[in-house]
Design an enzyme around this catalytic site. Structure first.
Site, PDB file in Angstrom:
ATOM      1  N   ASN A   1       0.860  -1.184   0.000  1.00 22.63           N
ATOM      2  CA  ASN A   1       0.000   0.000   0.000  1.00 22.63           C
ATOM      3  C   ASN A   1       0.898   1.235   0.000  1.00 22.63           C
ATOM      4  O   ASN A   1       1.487   1.566   1.026  1.00 22.63           O
ATOM      5  CB  ASN A   1      -0.899  -0.034   1.247  1.00 22.63           C
ATOM      6  CG  ASN A   1      -1.736   1.221   1.380  1.00 22.63           C
ATOM      7  OD1 ASN A   1      -1.856   2.013   0.435  1.00 22.63           O
ATOM      8  ND2 ASN A   1      -2.316   1.421   2.551  1.00 22.63           N
TER       9      ASN A   1
ATOM     10  N   HIS B   1      -9.457   0.757   4.846  1.00 16.99           N
ATOM     11  CA  HIS B   1      -8.186   1.039   5.517  1.00 16.99           C
ATOM     12  C   HIS B   1      -8.441   1.999   6.678  1.00 16.99           C
ATOM     13  O   HIS B   1      -9.276   2.896   6.592  1.00 16.99           O
ATOM     14  CB  HIS B   1      -7.195   1.657   4.514  1.00 16.99           C
ATOM     15  CG  HIS B   1      -5.810   1.709   5.067  1.00 16.99           C
ATOM     16  ND1 HIS B   1      -5.400   2.693   5.943  1.00 16.99           N
ATOM     17  CD2 HIS B   1      -4.746   0.882   4.896  1.00 16.99           C
ATOM     18  CE1 HIS B   1      -4.135   2.468   6.273  1.00 16.99           C
ATOM     19  NE2 HIS B   1      -3.720   1.376   5.665  1.00 16.99           N
TER      20      HIS B   1
ATOM     21  N   SER C   1       3.302  -2.066  10.452  1.00 14.48           N
ATOM     22  CA  SER C   1       4.750  -1.996  10.669  1.00 14.48           C
ATOM     23  C   SER C   1       5.462  -3.322  10.361  1.00 14.48           C
ATOM     24  O   SER C   1       6.380  -3.720  11.084  1.00 14.48           O
ATOM     25  CB  SER C   1       5.061  -1.525  12.095  1.00 14.48           C
ATOM     26  OG  SER C   1       4.567  -0.209  12.287  1.00 14.48           O
TER      27      SER C   1
HETATM   28  C1  PEP Z   1      -0.836   0.082   5.969  1.00 15.59           C
HETATM   29  O1  PEP Z   1      -1.005   1.268   5.814  1.00 15.59           O
HETATM   30  O2  PEP Z   1      -1.626  -0.724   5.450  1.00 15.59           O
HETATM   31  C2  PEP Z   1       0.304  -0.350   6.761  1.00 15.59           C
HETATM   32  C3  PEP Z   1       0.310  -1.566   7.188  1.00 15.59           C
HETATM   33  O3  PEP Z   1       1.277   0.572   6.990  1.00 15.59           O
HETATM   34  P1  PEP Z   1       2.705   0.305   7.703  1.00 15.59           P
HETATM   35  O4  PEP Z   1       3.252  -0.964   7.142  1.00 15.59           O
HETATM   36  O5  PEP Z   1       3.530   1.498   7.367  1.00 15.59           O
HETATM   37  O6  PEP Z   1       2.425   0.191   9.168  1.00 15.59           O
END
Ligand code: PEP
Length: 253
Positions: free
Chosen positions: A9, A95, A213
């Site tokens: 994403n 989301h 993350s």
């Molecule tokens: C996301 O936005 O779907 C996401 C998981 O972001 P990150 O990996 O940066 O936490």
């Protein structure tokens, strides 16, 4: 055996040059067997035509949102018919950033999911609790309500084109990942919900992916969890770490 799924994403990131560089230096160098892992990346709408024309054939393209309405007088929106018409197979819906900043309720996410599936798009449907929900012991209730709102709109057959993304809000973009056990607990809950609410086939076949993350460092431990079928990746999908995350999923299948 469920085929793993890794989504990237890209959110509202990247200039044209940065997207071109990411495609050329990372995405088009991914080597994986599509029988083992499905990979999709979601650029901003404006970059989609260039990405579609220049991406390697094993990687699919997704969009990050679609309108609640069909084509018509809805200024600023992009509808499911238009996304489908462009040959884009996937959309990310629900989301937490859409829920948090753009007022998308469970009901809206359910209706958007139905509209997308009715127009032959496949959906990464995101669910996840906020930190306060977790701390007050409400995690499963919150997720159940999110899933129930999607279920209300869908036929049983439509679940075949849904990937559920469990994304704890407190882990998104924070550097604070759910532990493998925390992720597994919620994934097992979601799988149980699929069994009791949709049926045995949905329980066995629906991919449940984790987001929050994910990095090249934690991906290998997370993917070992029984009910975890891949990842939805934000920050790490914008750099070479994505290669290692895809490789972690690939090596576990
Ligand atoms: C996301 O936005 O779907 C996401 C998981 O972001 P990150 O990996 O940066 O936490």
């Amino acid at each position: 055996m469920r085929r793993y799924f890794v989504g990237g994403n890209w959110k509202c990131n990247n200039t044209i040059a940065q997207t071109q560089s990411l495609i050329n230096t990372v995405i088009n160098r991914l080597v994986f067997d599509v029988a083992k892992v499905e990979v999709a990346v979601a650029p901003i709408f404006l970059h989609v035509p260039w990405v579609q024309a220049n991406i390697q054939k094993n990687v699919q393209v997704a969009v990050q949102n679609t309108s609640l309405t069909k084509m018509g007088a809805y200024t600023g929106e992009i509808s499911v018919e238009q996304v489908k018409d462009f040959g884009i197979p996937w959309v990310i819906l629900g989301h937490s950033e859409r829920r948090q900043y753009y007022g998308e309720t469970n009901e809206i996410v359910g209706k958007k999911t139905r509209l997308a599936l009715d127009h032959q798009l496949k959906v990464m449907a995101c669910v996840g609790e906020k930190l306060a929900d977790r701390e007050s012991g409400q995690t499963t209730q919150v997720i159940q309500a999110q899933l129930d709102s999607i279920k209300k709109e869908l036929t049983t057959e439509q679940w075949a084109n849904v990937v559920v993304a469990y994304e704890p809000v407190w882990a998104i973009g924070t550097g604070r990942t759910a532990s493998p056990e925390q992720a597994q607990d919620v994934h097992a809950f979601i799988r149980g919900w699929l069994k009791s609410q949709i049926g045995a086939q949905a329980e066995q076949q629906t991919r449940i992916i984790y987001g929050g993350s994910v990095t090249e460092k934690n991906a290998l431990d997370l993917i070992k969890q029984k009910d975890l079928d891949g990842f939805l990746v934000g920050g790490a999908a914008l750099k070479s770490a994505f290669t290692d995350i895809v490789a972690a999923a690939h090596s576990s299948r």
